[in-house]
Design an enzyme around this catalytic site. Structure first.
Site, short mmCIF file in Angstrom:
data_model
loop_
_atom_site.label_atom_id
_atom_site.label_comp_id
_atom_site.label_asym_id
_atom_site.label_seq_id
_atom_site.Cartn_x
_atom_site.Cartn_y
_atom_site.Cartn_z
N HIS A 370 0.85 -1.19 0.00
CA HIS A 370 0.00 0.00 0.00
C HIS A 370 0.88 1.24 0.00
O HIS A 370 1.83 1.32 0.78
CB HIS A 370 -0.90 0.00 1.24
CG HIS A 370 -1.76 1.23 1.36
ND1 HIS A 370 -1.71 2.07 2.45
CD2 HIS A 370 -2.66 1.78 0.52
CE1 HIS A 370 -2.56 3.07 2.28
NE2 HIS A 370 -3.16 2.90 1.11
N SER A 371 0.60 2.18 -0.90
CA SER A 371 1.30 3.47 -0.90
C SER A 371 2.81 3.28 -1.04
O SER A 371 3.27 2.61 -1.98
CB SER A 371 0.92 4.22 0.39
OG SER A 371 1.36 5.56 0.34
#
Length: 736
Positions: A370-371
């Site tokens: 994520h990210s």
């Protein structure tokens, strides 16, 4: 102990003559546990009369709970039926006297039966108390029933058994703590606390003196007890978090967010893979969190930052130090090394531990980030080394795509070295059979392994990356590309439009200089959620990715993002820069496009038709509107000529490649290269109706929405099970 406390229990409601009678009757009755263990099988009709009195009492069925502490508040959570039965089986066998360990929650937690403690297996977490529960209470301020301690529950059960057997109710029982329990009847039992002093139940002052409702047996407290997870694990997914210790809008940890993701996956399996589950083709997918933030911030850097942080706007500065600075840490070679080492070693540790605990596991492994976590994984994957046989296969598969200029001889390398005043190293390059193509693929690490000193290494690397020097080479035309070998694995390419030749950049030049560790397994698929990979590659000076490039050890790559996510960037335009096309619209898990998107698309198409047919009738426009009320995939493919006007940032679903089978044959497929095995890479979620009112208001939520997104989870499951030949019960629109 229970015996000592039991002797103090007395009847406060009966007369003096009742005490000996009760004492003698209670002494003739077995304890609750003895009764439960010694209970005979159902009596035959002939024995019914003899056991008439005893039949009225049935031993309570216990259920196991664990105590979850959140923000200093305790909450008792029931184990699944499957786990509770397993714990009770071990307890009944007398194994609670030994230090036996019972795996629970799909093998992610171990219960130490003797110590009555539940401990996390794969991550750091405070041990929680475990209790075998039979009796419960709830005060005015309690939301849920709370179990009594095991010893006190035994006393209550024995008193209840006496009351049922002798049919003597409305007894007032007093515990050593002056707490009074009144058994009015089997359905009504209350617990009074002393008003004067605080007690073991940690009640608030306003609650003291008020009665608590008492219930016997878990079936009477309306607890939500899950059945349990499938025992069979088909696939393992490691999930790496982004910046900061919190991963969602509620500031929860990666462990809690991955728990949500796993729970959603279980419900999606039941909803969309029901046939495969019924035929026992599949079990479930295990998701395990990978935490690197705590390791980075335990290096002492927080203390150093504290010294230089200004005292004003204290909370904001500490928030920035704890979250946003992670991006800067990753761009520092010192801390980047710490981060990639932590992520790789943690994934290797988790994999090894998982295999130890699941020796029969034969499934694949995938990774998700994520990210910033997705960028860390991307950099790790581009630096993995493929097995020699894979490299050979790669060489053969791409032989035809290489140009004649890629096969310069060793003599040409000698000329280059002579030009760089490095003629003394010609023998080294000749010994290693380095031609001009091999030289162009060289990394600093390769040159170091060949024994080339730092100065000459820098000269050679500068030459390889220099626009002027590359244009001076007679054999390399500006339009020709060279493929990097799988070992060096750089997918990166300079932009031909700015006058430079298309050269694949060295990982050491594009990425932060670090020694990227190797993983102990080959991931099947890499999933990126809300990923800034595209932006970071561009900032590093990379504008193109070679269409023939694939990650050395991972054949699948999906870039999934919310349309309003401010941190997410696309990948496909870096592979196909000359063609404008929308990302794939992720199908809604219920099988169609969200209604507000259909309505918006229909209105847009109607307005376009009205513009194009000013003299047309209203009937034609209405037909255009009703066309959009079909499933998402058909709506996205009709009237291709209106797409430039209809397509907006908020409407990423107008794309020819999502056509149904009949239209697909006519539409020109978009070749997005081999990064995802020839399949599409960019997938966009559908925004919710409330989110479409204000893009800016829901921007932050858009970046943190993936953990509970059914559409995201379903795509992950679909792609994972597709590698095993297992398909959805009903293909969703837009599925490739």
């Amino acid at each position: 102990g229970p015996r000592r406390r039991r002797s103090r229990l007395g009847s406060a409601g009966g007369g003096a003559g009742e005490q000996p009678a009760r004492r003698s009757s209670s002494s003739s009755i077995m304890s609750a546990r003895e009764q439960q263990q010694a209970q005979p099988p159902p009596a035959a009709p002939s024995e019914a009369a003899e056991l008439d009195a005893a039949n009225r009492y049935e031993a309570v069925v216990p259920h196991w709970f664990y105590c979850k502490v959140t923000d200093s508040r305790e909450r008792w959570v029931p184990f699944s039926t499957q786990d509770s039965d397993r714990l009770e089986e071990a307890y009944s066998a007398g194994r609670d006297k030994e230090d036996v360990v019972v795996p629970t929650s799909g093998g992610r937690y171990d219960v130490h039966l003797k110590r009555r403690q539940r401990e996390a297996v794969y991550w750091e977490e405070e041990a929680s108390e475990v209790r075998r529960c039979t009796w419960f209470y709830k005060g005015d301020k309690d939301n849920k029933y709370i179990p009594y301690s095991e010893s006190f529950s035994e006393e209550l059960e024995e008193a209840y058994m006496v009351a049922v057997t002798l049919d003597e109710w409305k007894k007032k029982l007093e515990s050593p703590n002056r707490e009074i329990i009144i058994l009015h009847n089997p359905k009504l039992m209350v617990h009074y606390q002393p008003v004067a002093i605080s007690d073991d139940w940690v009640s608030t002052p306003t609650e003291q003196g008020r009665p608590r409702t008492v219930k016997r047996g878990v079936e009477n407290i309306a607890a939500e007890i899950p059945n349990g997870e499938p025992l069979q694990i088909d696939h393992l997914v490691f999930v790496v978090h982004g910046i900061g210790p919190a991963c969602d809008i509620r500031f929860r940890s990666i462990v809690q967010c991955v728990n949500d993701f796993r729970n959603v996956s279980l419900s999606m399996l039941q909803a969309h893979f029901k046939k495969a589950q019924e035929q026992q083709q599949i079990g479930r997918v295990e998701f395990l969190p990978v935490n690197w933030h705590s390791s980075l911030h335990s290096t002492g850097v927080d203390v150093d930052l504290e010294r230089i942080t200004l005292p004003s706007i204290n909370r904001l500065r500490h928030f920035i130090n704890d979250t946003i600075l992670d991006v800067f840490f990753y761009n520092s070679s010192t801390y980047c090394q710490t981060i990639v080492d932590t992520v790789a070693s943690e994934m290797n540790r988790l994999y090894q531990l998982f295999m130890q605990r699941n020796p029969l596991f034969k499934g694949g492994v995938s990774i998700a980030g994520h990210s910033l976590g997705s960028l860390i994984l991307f950099d790790l994957l581009t630096n993995q080394k493929a097995a020699p046989e894979e490299e050979e296969e790669e060489e053969h598969s791409t032989e035809g795509s290489r140009t004649a200029s890629s096969h310069g001889g060793i003599e040409e390398v000698k000329e280059i070295l002579k030009k760089l005043e490095l003629s003394e190293y010609c023998d080294v390059f000749e010994k290693e059979k380095m031609d001009r193509q091999a030289l162009s693929l060289c990394t600093e690490k390769n040159l170091k392994e060949m024994g080339i000193p730092l100065g000459p290494r820098m000269k050679i690397l500068h030459y390889l990356s220099s626009k002027v020097e590359m244009q001076d080479q007679s054999a390399a035309g500006p339009g020709h590309s060279r493929e990097r070998g799988a070992e060096q694995g750089s997918p990166l390419q300079r932009d031909p439009d700015d006058g430079r030749s298309c050269q694949y950049r060295d990982v050491a030049l594009g990425q932060v200089s670090a020694n990227y560790p190797q993983l102990n397994y080959k991931p099947s698929i890499f999933f990126a959620f809300g990923s800034p990979i595209g932006m970071f590659l561009t900032v590093r000076g990379v504008k193109r990715i070679n269409p023939s490039y694939s990650l050395p050890t991972c054949k699948g790559f999906f870039n999934i993002f919310h349309p309003f996510d401010p941190v997410a960037y696309r990948i496909e335009p870096m592979i196909v820069p000359d063609l404008e096309f929308e990302p794939m619209l992720l199908p809604h898990h219920k099988g169609r496009k969200r209604m507000h998107l259909e309505l918006k698309e229909g209105l847009t198409r109607m307005s376009v038709d009205l513009k194009n047919n000013l003299l047309g009738s209203l009937r034609v426009a209405w037909q255009s509107f009703t066309r959009a009320q079909l499933p998402a995939i058909e709506a996205a493919t009709t009237d291709a000529e209106t797409e430039p006007e209809a397509g907006t940032e908020k409407q990423p679903d107008a794309k020819p490649e999502e056509a149904p089978a009949a239209v697909k044959e006519e539409a020109t497929p978009i070749n997005v290269g081999r990064l995802n095995g020839g399949n599409r890479i960019d997938y966009v979620l559908q925004e919710k109706p409330i989110e479409s009112f204000n893009e800016y208001l829901f921007a932050l939520q858009g970046h943190l929405c993936y953990w509970e997104s059914e559409d995201t989870v379903l795509l992950v499951l679909k792609e994972i099970y597709q590698t095993q030949g297992v398909m959805l019960d009903q293909p969703l629109p837009g599925s490739h």
